[in-house]
Enzyme design. Structure first.
Site, PDB file in Angstrom:
ATOM      1  N   TRP A  37     -37.007  37.868  61.951  1.00 55.90           N
ATOM      2  CA  TRP A  37     -37.146  39.313  61.789  1.00 55.90           C
ATOM      3  C   TRP A  37     -38.277  39.707  60.843  1.00 55.90           C
ATOM      4  CZ3 TRP A  37     -34.612  43.208  58.305  1.00 55.90           C
ATOM      5  CH2 TRP A  37     -34.639  44.500  58.869  1.00 55.90           C
ATOM      6  N   GLN A  45     -35.253  34.096  58.486  1.00 56.62           N
ATOM      7  CA  GLN A  45     -35.917  35.238  59.122  1.00 56.62           C
ATOM      8  C   GLN A  45     -37.418  35.282  58.841  1.00 56.62           C
ATOM      9  OE1 GLN A  45     -34.475  36.886  61.365  1.00 56.62           O
ATOM     10  NE2 GLN A  45     -32.399  36.205  61.003  1.00 56.62           N
ATOM     11  N   LYS A  92     -19.637  25.853  61.664  1.00 63.39           N
ATOM     12  CA  LYS A  92     -18.341  25.847  62.323  1.00 63.39           C
ATOM     13  C   LYS A  92     -18.022  24.447  62.828  1.00 63.39           C
ATOM     14  CE  LYS A  92     -18.065  30.038  64.583  1.00 63.39           C
ATOM     15  NZ  LYS A  92     -18.188  30.695  65.889  1.00 63.39           N
ATOM     16  N   PRO A 121     -30.466  44.063  62.211  1.00 63.92           N
ATOM     17  CA  PRO A 121     -29.291  44.207  63.068  1.00 63.92           C
ATOM     18  C   PRO A 121     -28.617  42.872  63.369  1.00 63.92           C
ATOM     19  CG  PRO A 121     -31.288  44.263  64.393  1.00 63.92           C
ATOM     20  CD  PRO A 121     -31.718  44.140  62.955  1.00 63.92           C
ATOM     21  N   ASP A 179     -27.963  44.436  67.245  1.00 61.90           N
ATOM     22  CA  ASP A 179     -28.872  43.710  68.113  1.00 61.90           C
ATOM     23  C   ASP A 179     -28.070  43.339  69.356  1.00 61.90           C
ATOM     24  OD1 ASP A 179     -31.209  42.530  68.823  1.00 61.90           O
ATOM     25  OD2 ASP A 179     -30.936  40.734  67.609  1.00 61.90           O
ATOM     26  N   LYS A 196     -24.933  22.186  54.580  1.00 63.90           N
ATOM     27  CA  LYS A 196     -24.980  23.494  55.203  1.00 63.90           C
ATOM     28  C   LYS A 196     -23.618  23.777  55.855  1.00 63.90           C
ATOM     29  CE  LYS A 196     -28.292  26.096  57.840  1.00 63.90           C
ATOM     30  NZ  LYS A 196     -29.477  26.134  58.678  1.00 63.90           N
ATOM     31  N   TRP A 201     -36.556  39.437  69.812  1.00 63.78           N
ATOM     32  CA  TRP A 201     -37.129  39.622  68.473  1.00 63.78           C
ATOM     33  C   TRP A 201     -38.109  40.787  68.455  1.00 63.78           C
ATOM     34  CZ3 TRP A 201     -34.813  37.496  64.514  1.00 63.78           C
ATOM     35  CH2 TRP A 201     -34.024  36.360  64.749  1.00 63.78           C
TER      36      TRP A 201
END
Ligand SMILES: [Zn+2]
Ligand SMILES: [Zn+2]
Length: 1019
Positions: free
Chosen positions: A546, A542, A582, A36, A75, A579, A506
């Site tokens: 996750w 993750q 923003k 999610p 989420d 990487k 989590w």
């Protein structure tokens, strides 16, 4: 992107996604879990990659015959939401939240959760990601929370959910502790100061322990010093002062001009009292030397300053020795009142102040800058503090072996994740710090009796009602502050209250295999069909997020792994390998890329460019190339087909068969080979290799098959040859659009629907037809293409255009197997525009051979005769050269009469074409192109230039391709003669009724080489 919008609209109108699932009812399921995202931030390039691959796998498996449900998820809990709301309300920290009112705050959180839901939906649709967003699982719903409660209750019952004291990583801004997997996501390289401070021995005026710390800000809370009982220490005099430190570190620390007075065993220092550098805290037990095994002489002084509130080791050893616990730092990470000079300041900012104060008190021995990796909050970016706290933990260490065993059963992509990054993380796991002293989250369902200490963890709303001391409202919302109002009746007669924490988000997302179906309260059948997952797909970060929480929750709850397969995706980097972020301003906006180049191009770029498991450099250029090289090329072929199919009213159901040419059999063979390669690749989850096979095929289709077949479509009426050309291209385009459907669902759908009149996404993925694969033919055609390529570059070098016919091409295969290509002579001759073609074994009459010394090898061998041999080689006659080429050996005699024997290793053989020829050398062939342009050839070249001019004029006039026209020409009398002479060639290449050499008004002027030609086309 008009086409993609049109396809999307059709999908929605026809319910194509739903149909692709219903279509597979009763078939084997392929279980996919959606990780999610949070909808309170905008999607970025990483999301585009993740969602593209998820969609790819689901579409491929669906076309392969599986039923693939795709339930979306959101989420919705946790700190990120709270921080957004704090910003929105312009408040900061828990005090201001309490002041604002918890209920109002929670309501604001709930509203903010779906701030960008619409953007997410638009993005997901634009990308072509099919996922059921009409019926998603949402972690904030009562049903979802009730399932999580059920899991937690089971864990509590097993004795694995406990309250403990721990020094934990703590974010002073978010005012909450973090789990180890959260901490692992936020390390940053920073520069800090370490300090060696002087701790004066009690009752001595000039004798000090040299205590070392990497966190000077913890010194005001000093409670003890630790030495290693097994190490030796020394008393050393330097100047007027005496220091105590590890024997092995004396030179490192004191450097020179010191005198060792005495060696003391570490254990004999234990118990000595000292005066701490600051006197902010008074202790009953403390300010003494302790023994601790974790002290080493690998750095510092061999004596370590201890503060129980901020170090795990410190806390333990101080606790074990019954020394006092002190904490001079508040929950916001600021010094408390007692540290008078620095009270209220953020401790991490005070290292320099502390060092100054030490120096003023003559307690500073040394300071040093050092670089290290320091954990920062993954949400708010504040530096974390280690902070002794009371909190709730899940004893994941109790199921560590089960989790490791479950991991061994998982198929990882890339495979090294299993025992590498993920396996290591499991090996080093600590208990899961599950509680958060925050507001917006799943409330921890543990009620505690303050009187007798009993705990209850209700496993459902029903049980909560049963245990409650008072009536529970029918519409109880399972959030703070509502659940906090529920009190349970304790067996001791008093009331139990809920512990105030919410849980780590989590744990929410890790519970999704169960909670998405409100298991075990509802839909048990559904759950059983959809557990465990065949695949989960997310970014590599993750492994600590996750992927970990899914495995932990499921192992705790069921003992089983929740997934069979994990696809772990690399990061998207910018062109320079940085990487994307923003803040750096180098982030690509996937929505803009889709608008500019289309989702198909973006998807192709993401999938074909490089393996998704590795970090990939990515730029706008990658996407624009995917569009021009793949999508547009495919569309050009398709447009060509539809144009002629319309003219000829070609009907694939009626006009089948025809007489296949070699070229037809070749493209069909290639198609089936490519189908085979792609299916093999995709079944091994090698999406990139599959894409490469398709790229090669599209190029062959467009630049060879279609280009070579063009004229077949120009003839009038439906001949057998034409029928075969149509049927072949129809078949190829149909299968190709199916092959590409998981990669480029829009353009594939558009093509397939027009050809077959149904959605490509409900069709079955192509299977190779082995009987149609002709390897010999494919190899032959490859050879033909190589010969053509070599000849073209030979032309390029000599500057003779392909339009200019040449007399002869000699081809010499370097490999005997490839010598049987006579069959293809007409194609080669036409392609490279030569009159004659000969395959030869020998080429020496067309070449000049040059034998040159390979100095690296021959130099040492020949020594001083090198120069003489070089001269002999330069003047060598052709016969001897030929003998060397055949025998690989050359015997020479020097002036001195000395013989010299040269072998292949000593000599570099260079070839140049004889005058009037151009040479091309490839891996399998050598070609020699005759370059002399005779008068006859020159004339034909002019005629071909003329034909090209007429064709481009026709195109300009936008005339129907099959329209026969009358051509009026006015030109120089010589050129007119030539055109008449070559009339058959002109007629073969131009669709004309008649040619007249006469003037017409409004003629258009063209330049054909050095001649002016005026044209008029009458349609
Ligand atoms: Zn934070
Ligand atoms: Zn009680």
């Amino acid at each position: 992107m008009e086409r993609e919008g049109r396809v999307r609209k059709k999908w929605e109108e026809d319910g194509t996604f739903q149909r692709s699932i219903a279509n597979r009812e009763g078939r084997e399921t392929y279980v996919f879990y959606e990780g999610p995202p949070t909808a309170n931030g905008l999607p970025h390039a990483g999301h585009a990659l993740g969602r593209t691959i998820k969609d790819f796998v689901a579409r491929y498996k669906t076309m392969s015959g599986y039923q693939v449900l795709r339930k979306a998820g959101w989420d919705t809990h946790g700190l990120p939401v709270e921080l957004e709301v704090e910003k929105l309300l312009n408040i900061r920290g828990k005090d201001q939240i309490e002041e604002y009112g918890v209920e109002n705050f929670i309501q604001k959180c709930k509203e903010s959760v779906f701030t960008y839901e619409n953007e997410w939906k638009q993005f997901t649709k634009a990308l072509g990601y099919w996922v059921d967003m009409d019926d998603p699982y949402v972690t904030l719903t009562n049903d979802y929370i009730e399932s999580v409660w059920n899991i937690l209750s089971t864990i509590h019952e097993k004795g694995y959910l406990y309250k403990g004291h721990r020094v934990v990583p703590y974010c002073p801004h978010c005012e909450t502790s973090l789990s180890s997997h959260e901490v692992a996501q936020g390390y940053k390289d920073v520069s800090d100061l370490s300090v060696t401070a002087k701790f004066r021995l009690m009752d001595k005026t000039n004798e000090y322990f040299l205590g070392w710390t990497t966190t000077p800000w913890t010194l005001p809370g000093n409670v003890a010093l630790a030495v290693n009982p097994k190490m030796n220490y020394v008393r050393v005099k330097q100047g007027t002062e005496i220091y105590i430190l590890a024997e092995s570190l004396v030179t490192t620390v004191l450097q020179e001009d010191y005198e060792i007075l005495e060696v003391v065993a570490g254990k004999d220092l234990i118990g000595l009292s000292y005066e701490p550098p600051f006197d902010y805290v008074a202790v009953k037990n403390g300010h003494k030397v302790l023994g601790a095994d974790f002290v080493t002489d690998s750095s510092g002084t061999g004596i370590v300053h201890l503060n129980p509130a901020h170090g795990e080791d410190d806390y333990k050893v101080i606790h074990d020795n019954n020394f006092d616990y002190v904490n001079v730092v508040d929950s916001k990470g600021r010094y408390k009142e007692m540290v008078s000079l620095l009270a209220g300041k953020f401790v991490k900012d005070c290292d320099v102040d502390i060092i100054k104060m030490l120096s003023q008190k003559n307690r500073l021995f040394a300071k040093q800058k050092y670089e290290h990796s320091y954990p920062h909050c993954w949400r708010c970016d504040s530096p974390l503090l280690y902070y002794a706290m009371e909190g709730w933990f899940i004893k994941t260490t109790a199921v560590k072996e089960a989790m490791q065993a479950n991991n061994q059963e998982v198929e990882w992509f890339p495979s090294h994740m299993k025992d590498g990054r993920f396996g290591n993380f499991l090996n080093n796991m600590v208990d899961w710090n599950i509680g958060r002293n925050r507001y917006w989250g799943t409330p921890l369902n543990v009620w505690v009796c303050k009187t007798c200490g009993k705990e209850k963890a209700p496993s459902s709303i029903k049980e909560l009602r049963k245990l409650s001391a008072a009536e529970v409202p029918a519409d109880l919302e399972l959030h703070k502050p509502y659940v906090d109002k529920v009190q349970l009746a304790c067996s001791c007669g008093r009331r139990m209250e809920r512990t105030s924490e919410v849980i780590d988000v989590w744990f929410d997302s890790g519970s999704m295999p169960f909670a998405q179906y409100h298991y075990p309260f509802e839909k048990k059948d559904m759950f059983n069909k959809q557990f465990p997952a065949d695949v989960v797909i997310e970014g590599v970060d993750q492994t600590r997020g996750w992927f970990y929480s899914l495995l932990a929750v499921s192992t705790l709850y069921t003992g089983q792994s929740p997934y069979k397969r994990v696809l772990s995706l690399g990061h998207i980097l910018d062109e320079d390998g940085q990487k994307m972020s923003k803040s750096k301003g180098n982030a690509l906006n996937p929505t803009e890329l889709i608008q500019e180049f289309g989702a198909d191009a973006l998807r192709w770029a993401l999938l074909a460019d490089s393996s998704p498991w590795n970090n990939k450099r990515f730029s706008k250029k990658t996407v624009s190339q995917a569009k021009s090289k793949v999508i547009d090329t495919l569309l050009n072929v398709y447009t060509f087909y539809t144009m002629y199919a319309e003219i000829d009213q070609f009907d694939p159901s009626r006009d089948v068969g025809g007489v296949q040419t070699t070229l037809d059999r070749w493209i069909v063979s290639r198609l089936n080979t490519v189908v085979k390669e792609v299916v093999q690749s995709l079944d091994a989850y090698d999406i990139t290799r599959g894409a490469r096979s398709i790229t090669v095929f599209i190029d062959e289709l467009s630049n060879w098959y279609v280009r070579r077949s063009r004229q077949r479509f120009w003839s009038s009426g439906m001949t057998d040859d034409k029928r075969s050309a149509f049927s072949t291209l129809y078949e190829v385009l149909t299968k190709l659009s199916q092959l590409m459907a998981p990669y480029t669902p829009f353009v594939s759908e558009d093509i397939y629907t027009n050809l077959v009149n149904d959605s490509v996404h409900v069709s079955d993925y192509p299977k190779p037809e082995e009987s149609l694969i002709d390897i010999q033919l494919e190899n032959d055609m490859n050879a033909v293409l190589e010969i053509i390529e070599l000849t073209r570059s030979a032309r390029n070098i000599t500057g003779i255009k392909t339009k200019q016919p040449l007399a002869n091409l000699a081809v010499i295969p370097t490999d005997a197997i490839l010598s049987n290509l006579h069959h293809y002579s007409p194609i080669i001759k036409e392609e490279v525009n030569v009159k004659g073609l000969e395959f030869r074994k020998d080429f020496r009459d067309l070449l000049q051979l040059h034998l040159k010394l390979n100095f690296a090898v021959a130099g040492p061998k020949l020594g001083k005769s090198l120069g003489e041999v070089k001269n002999i080689l330069e003047k060598l006659d052709d016969q001897l050269k030929a003998r060397f080429v055949e025998g690989g050996e050359l015997q020479l005699t020097l002036q001195s009469g000395e013989p010299v024997n040269l072998t292949k290793e000593d000599i570099l053989l260079e070839k140049t074409a004889k005058d009037g020829y151009a040479l091309g050398e490839g891996t399998n062939f050598i070609i020699l192109l005759e370059t002399t342009v005779t008068k006859e050839l020159k004339e034909e070249g002019l005629v071909r230039e003329f034909i090209r001019a007429v064709q481009s004029y026709r195109k300009e006039l936008n005339l129907p391709v099959d329209l026969r026209v009358v051509l009026y020409i006015q030109t120089d009398s010589w050129l007119q003669e030539v055109l008449v002479k070559f009339a058959p060639l002109v007629e073969r290449n131009l669709i004309i009724k008649a040619v007249h050499f006469e003037h017409k008004p409004m003629m258009r002027s063209f330049q054909v080489e050095e001649y002016e030609v005026k044209l008029y086309i009458q349609s």
